[in-house]
Design an enzyme around this catalytic site. Sequence first.
Site, PDB file in Angstrom:
ATOM      1  N   GLY A  40     -26.002 -32.241 -38.881  1.00  0.00           N
ATOM      2  CA  GLY A  40     -27.515 -31.655 -38.257  1.00  0.00           C
ATOM      3  C   GLY A  40     -27.472 -30.277 -38.178  1.00  0.00           C
ATOM      4  O   GLY A  40     -26.602 -29.690 -37.843  1.00  0.00           O
ATOM      5  N   HIS A  41     -28.663 -29.472 -38.780  1.00  0.00           N
ATOM      6  CA  HIS A  41     -28.652 -28.068 -38.282  1.00  0.00           C
ATOM      7  C   HIS A  41     -30.334 -27.818 -38.556  1.00  0.00           C
ATOM      8  O   HIS A  41     -31.035 -28.579 -39.046  1.00  0.00           O
ATOM      9  CB  HIS A  41     -27.945 -27.218 -39.191  1.00  0.00           C
ATOM     10  CG  HIS A  41     -28.147 -27.300 -40.659  1.00  0.00           C
ATOM     11  ND1 HIS A  41     -27.226 -27.655 -41.453  1.00  0.00           N
ATOM     12  CD2 HIS A  41     -29.348 -27.155 -41.408  1.00  0.00           C
ATOM     13  CE1 HIS A  41     -27.601 -27.842 -42.795  1.00  0.00           C
ATOM     14  NE2 HIS A  41     -28.831 -27.370 -42.888  1.00  0.00           N
TER      15      HIS A  41
HETATM   16  P1  IMP Z   1     -18.418 -39.581 -37.240  1.00  0.00           P
HETATM   17  O1  IMP Z   1     -18.406 -38.644 -38.618  1.00  0.00           O
HETATM   18  O2  IMP Z   1     -19.608 -40.084 -36.774  1.00  0.00           O
HETATM   19  O3  IMP Z   1     -17.506 -41.025 -37.874  1.00  0.00           O
HETATM   20  O4  IMP Z   1     -17.585 -39.073 -36.322  1.00  0.00           O
HETATM   21  C1  IMP Z   1     -16.191 -38.864 -36.325  1.00  0.00           C
HETATM   22  C2  IMP Z   1     -15.858 -37.380 -35.661  1.00  0.00           C
HETATM   23  O5  IMP Z   1     -16.568 -36.207 -36.484  1.00  0.00           O
HETATM   24  C3  IMP Z   1     -16.366 -37.060 -34.164  1.00  0.00           C
HETATM   25  O6  IMP Z   1     -15.365 -36.421 -33.766  1.00  0.00           O
HETATM   26  C4  IMP Z   1     -17.705 -36.418 -34.433  1.00  0.00           C
HETATM   27  O7  IMP Z   1     -18.149 -35.775 -33.139  1.00  0.00           O
HETATM   28  C5  IMP Z   1     -17.480 -35.628 -35.500  1.00  0.00           C
HETATM   29  N1  IMP Z   1     -18.504 -35.151 -36.370  1.00  0.00           N
HETATM   30  C6  IMP Z   1     -19.275 -35.914 -37.195  1.00  0.00           C
HETATM   31  N2  IMP Z   1     -20.324 -35.044 -37.520  1.00  0.00           N
HETATM   32  C7  IMP Z   1     -20.182 -33.783 -37.201  1.00  0.00           C
HETATM   33  C8  IMP Z   1     -20.930 -32.572 -37.280  1.00  0.00           C
HETATM   34  O8  IMP Z   1     -21.995 -32.404 -37.908  1.00  0.00           O
HETATM   35  N3  IMP Z   1     -20.378 -31.646 -36.454  1.00  0.00           N
HETATM   36  C9  IMP Z   1     -19.434 -31.665 -35.508  1.00  0.00           C
HETATM   37  N4  IMP Z   1     -18.698 -32.718 -35.418  1.00  0.00           N
HETATM   38  C10 IMP Z   1     -19.052 -33.868 -36.185  1.00  0.00           C
END
Ligand code: IMP
Length: 431
Positions: A40-41
Amino acid sequence: MANVAVIGSQWGDEGKGKIVDWLSSRADVVVRFQGGHNAGHTLVIDGTEYKLHLLPSGIVRGGKLSIIGNGVVIDPWALLQEIETVRKQGLEITPENLMIAENATLILPVHGAMDRALEAARNKGDKIGTTGRGIGPAYEDKAARRGIRVCDLADEDLLKQKIDNLLMHHNALLAGLGADLFETEQVYDSLMQVSGSVLQYAGPVWKRLDEARLNGEKVLFEGAQGVMLDVDHGTYPFVTSSNTVAAQAATGSGVGPRSVGYVLGITKAYTTRVGSGPFPTEQQNDIGEFLGQKGHEFGTTTGRKRRCGWFDAVMVRQAVKTSGIDGIALTKLDVLDGLDEIKICIGYKLDGVQVDYLPSSQRAQAEAVPVYETVEGWKDSTFGARSWADLPASAVKYVRHIEELIGAPVALLSTSPERDDTILMKDPFLE
Ligand code: IMP
């Protein structure tokens, strides 16, 4: 080769939005190649704020083609909702300016349910801190060959069979976890309600990108998350479920590796991370609070407070190597303004021995003790600087030292969220 791939070189949230926006204004085609709506941004264009999760950044500008590549996992409801939201803000989204890979995998409600049920069942120390959006389970299904892809929406009989097959797996697990089960008919009906809206954008992305290559169109590959969240090269298992390294730009969109072009690593002047997992330079003290407050470190997608710490040159150097980063865009230098001294991690101590990389083992990553170098801070503001001459001498020294430690030059230096507050050293599209 006039293409550029933009990736995060830390744990995501490096401030890609502004840089990607600037680059996408100069590209003809913008492609997302991994991740999903976990990213997201926020982009601010002529005073209007757009919050993007799944749509490529090119969508906010006229005359660009935005592509969601096969490496992305697509929640059709989240996609249509996002399209609706930006339409209400005045953007036009049509099959002329948005294309979705017909071979991309879908995220279904069962994936979100599974993501949350698994996370709830994990012991405290094992929780990953996922965004709960179903990203992991959708990628699991893709690798397990039971995934449902965009093109399956056009084949109603096959779709039903595929849903049956997928639910056989998930319902068994959900039952074991004590969670609600899903019914084929219900999943099928809800997919049928959105299939037409999604299919109008679907097509062979790899073919369109080959045309782009032949026509000499400039392509921007827009990464999500960061290298340290890569499922192979990151802090496994505390990672996302896709490859976030630059090479994925090729696999996740269907082009050859040479088409990726210049690799720009977005790099924050300090370090942040959301979710759990190792973070050697984390500062759970006044410094961490200072960085978090001054840097407004709260997640765009989940609103979670980010963990903050010193710049880790070892980790970024590793990202430079595993992604073939040609140059970095250094962001948020101004957050460090006013500090008397600044620390930079230049190695780790493991069992009393100093190492110059972050090993793969979970135990080593958890136990790595950072070795710091302390450098002089600066009192003057770097906020909004537009040339090197505007920067305090110590800030220039900090940036130059980072370049040396990570083994990559600064191509762009961003000094505020404003687009024009950028010091350009090298135009990535002209490499
Ligand atoms: P998932 O991508 O929802 O499976 O989350 C796995 C890990 O990636 C977690 O630690 C999330 O907080 C991190 N994460 C997923 N998307 C982002 C992002 O866009 N920015 C930072 N961390 C992310």
